[in-house]
Enzyme design. Sequence first.
Site, short mmCIF file in Angstrom:
data_model
loop_
_atom_site.label_atom_id
_atom_site.label_comp_id
_atom_site.label_asym_id
_atom_site.label_seq_id
_atom_site.Cartn_x
_atom_site.Cartn_y
_atom_site.Cartn_z
CG ASN A 255 -26.87 58.72 -2.85
OD1 ASN A 255 -27.17 59.33 -1.82
ND2 ASN A 255 -26.71 57.41 -2.87
CG HIS B 37 -30.82 53.94 -3.51
ND1 HIS B 37 -30.81 55.29 -3.29
CD2 HIS B 37 -29.69 53.46 -2.93
CE1 HIS B 37 -29.73 55.62 -2.61
NE2 HIS B 37 -29.04 54.53 -2.39
CD GLU C 114 -33.29 57.79 -5.10
OE1 GLU C 114 -33.27 58.96 -5.47
OE2 GLU C 114 -32.25 57.11 -4.97
CB SER D 126 -25.09 54.10 -3.42
OG SER D 126 -25.29 53.39 -2.24
#
Length: 645
Positions: free
Chosen positions: A472, A422, A434, A401
């Site tokens: 994120n 991701h 991602e 992450s």
Amino acid sequence: MSVQLTTEGRIAIVTIDNPPVNALGQEVRAGLLDAAGQLDQMPEIAAVIVKCAGRSFVAGADIREFGKPPQPPHLPDVLLAIENARAPWIAAIHGTALGGGLELALACRFRIADPRARLGLPEVTLGLIPGAGGTVRLPRLVAAEDALEMIVTGKPVNATRAQAMGLIDALAEGDLSEFAKSFAQNLPDDPGPVLGRAPKTPGPEFEPRAEALIRRARGQNSPRAAVDALRAALSLPADQALARERAKFLALRDDPQSKALSHVFFAERQAGRLDRLKGVDAPELSDVGVVGGGTMGAGIAAACLLRGFTVTLLEQTHEAAKAARDRVEGILADSLTRGVLTPRSHAATLARFATATEARALARADLVIEAVFEDMGVKREVFARLDAACKSDAVLASNTSYLDINEIARAVADPARVVGLHFFSPAHVMKLLEIVVPDQVGDRALAMGAALAKRLGKIAVFAGVCDGFIANRIMSAYRAECERMLEAGALPWEIDAAMVEFGFPMGLFRMQDLAGLDIAWAMRKRRAAEGRQPADYVRIPDLLCEAGRLGQKTGRGWYLHQDGKALPDPEVTALIEAESARKGITRTRFSADQIMNRILTTIQAEGQAIVDEGIAARASDIDVVMINAFGFPRWSGGPMHLHDG
Ligand code: 3HC
Ligand code: NAI
């Protein structure tokens, strides 16, 4: 010429050939009208087959024309000419018949389809309603309730279901073109034009379901307009209903929501493209390895299994492997219950799944996806082991992450084969992937990521390496802003209510409670240890975690969770107020507008920084991420589209 007319004896064949998806652009509309006109002058022709070249029947109006003034001939006029033609038209459908494509088929006297075909009216998903008779003709062929589902949810149906509901007359056996010709030579009795038939009478469940669908659409306008058009179709003469439908369609075309949704349609397709991959072939991919079978690893394994891959999942111990297997089997059992899998395909899917505790079990994998603990030491050790155990051209991916994938890649002799993939939780459900591009990654590894996304039916977005990539990183920025608002006077449930009112399915704090507060806590501790804590750091989330409030799983987090409900908790209010007092901050009230302004400004600023730094290739990638990772309302077009109008 995008429309060709040929004849074979007493049968005429009209072929639409407008790659990639035979959209009904101006040239196609003109070609169809011209063909209908010519055929009316050919008395020897007894039946007309309309079919498409390429991979699909017509996928709808040409969305690229939506920003421009409508050009004649208009689709409703073309379809009336087909419907009232001297010889009956037969639509021969393969691939997808969507939007204007299905409306073309509805204007034909008969519809036959390849068994793998899908038929739908997805206009609502573009902020529109069908604009060429879809709402008026469909309920003259299928039950009002079936028409409601198709028109208001926009979800396509498969050919078998379409036949069962009366939408198509026959499923093709063997070659579609040959079947169409034999159908044309042995036509059933002519049922007359669809518009000449009476609409089906709605049952008692129609209205409650219509209202439920409107409620579910929340801030989006088109589902309500679709219900209104359908109600008109069920109660007014056909010509009046058609006129109403067209007027609504044209009005919606100019609505900001439909412009926003068209923007998202194209943005989602563009996000998964990378200039450097032009001309690079998709690598062979059938065998996937997954390392770590916790929340993410199990979801990734299930996603791959559900799309036909062979999957081997590596865990640390036999107990952990057994627990991982249980998780994966739980997801597959759920898919069986929901009808995604049949008992037979469920058994076949399970047969493609294995667990292991030795890395050599991954020797045949084309791609290995690591989803172990978020710890650099653990990840580097795993990658070094994979480097030794996997075949030399296997692509090695990390689902990290926040960690630096460049550093992970350095654990491998050839960093060109390391890429970031991701996923979002739950990995078998969430549409976004991602694809993180480390400095030394090779084209093959990136193409592997793109191929995986395509096969999994996910929306790929390429992202550069930075703390949190795109999703994120933006989430961290607006979470910090929300935390500053907590200190300044807002409460978690007030912020959540403002976000829900704006169109998010769930507020930020409620979402954190659902996911668990511990992952972000660990990340903050790591940043603190690295001396990367900002001067205006807000301690409130740490205080919650220290009090054992880790979210829904512990019964308490930002909310008190009782009997399936998330309740505002006076203890949290007290904790927040005490922290404001400790910092000497005088608390002030925030309106919902003020809250959303601050959240949006933060998202847009961080999004712009991400584009400026080259982490995202374009602003619309930020929109795609925010919509598909965090439920930013799709009909707004995303934060960057909102900003730029
Ligand atoms: N108009 C213009 N271009 C379209 C298009 C359309 N209706 N549908 C797809 N395309 C383009 C895509 O932009 C893409 O172009 P690109 O390669 O240059 O990026 C190409 O066709 C292939 O599309 P996909 O990458 O999406 O290919 P898939 O095979 O994954 O999916 C599809 C094919 C299921 C047809 C999907 O493209 C789709 O859902 N298209 C939209 C269908 C739709 O919404 N139709 C309704 C339009 S509104 C309407 O018809 C109004 C009418 O009622 C009057
Ligand atoms: P988790 O704690 O649920 O699962 C990790 C699993 O890895 C455990 O089952 C553990 O036994 C296994 N494991 C640890 N070391 C291993 C090793 N050396 N070999 C084999 N297996 C090993 O963690 P979770 O939530 O699944 O996260 C995994 C990764 O995915 C992390 O990097 C996390 O940051 C990332 N991620 C997590 C998301 C989430 O929402 N939970 C979302 C996206 C990414």
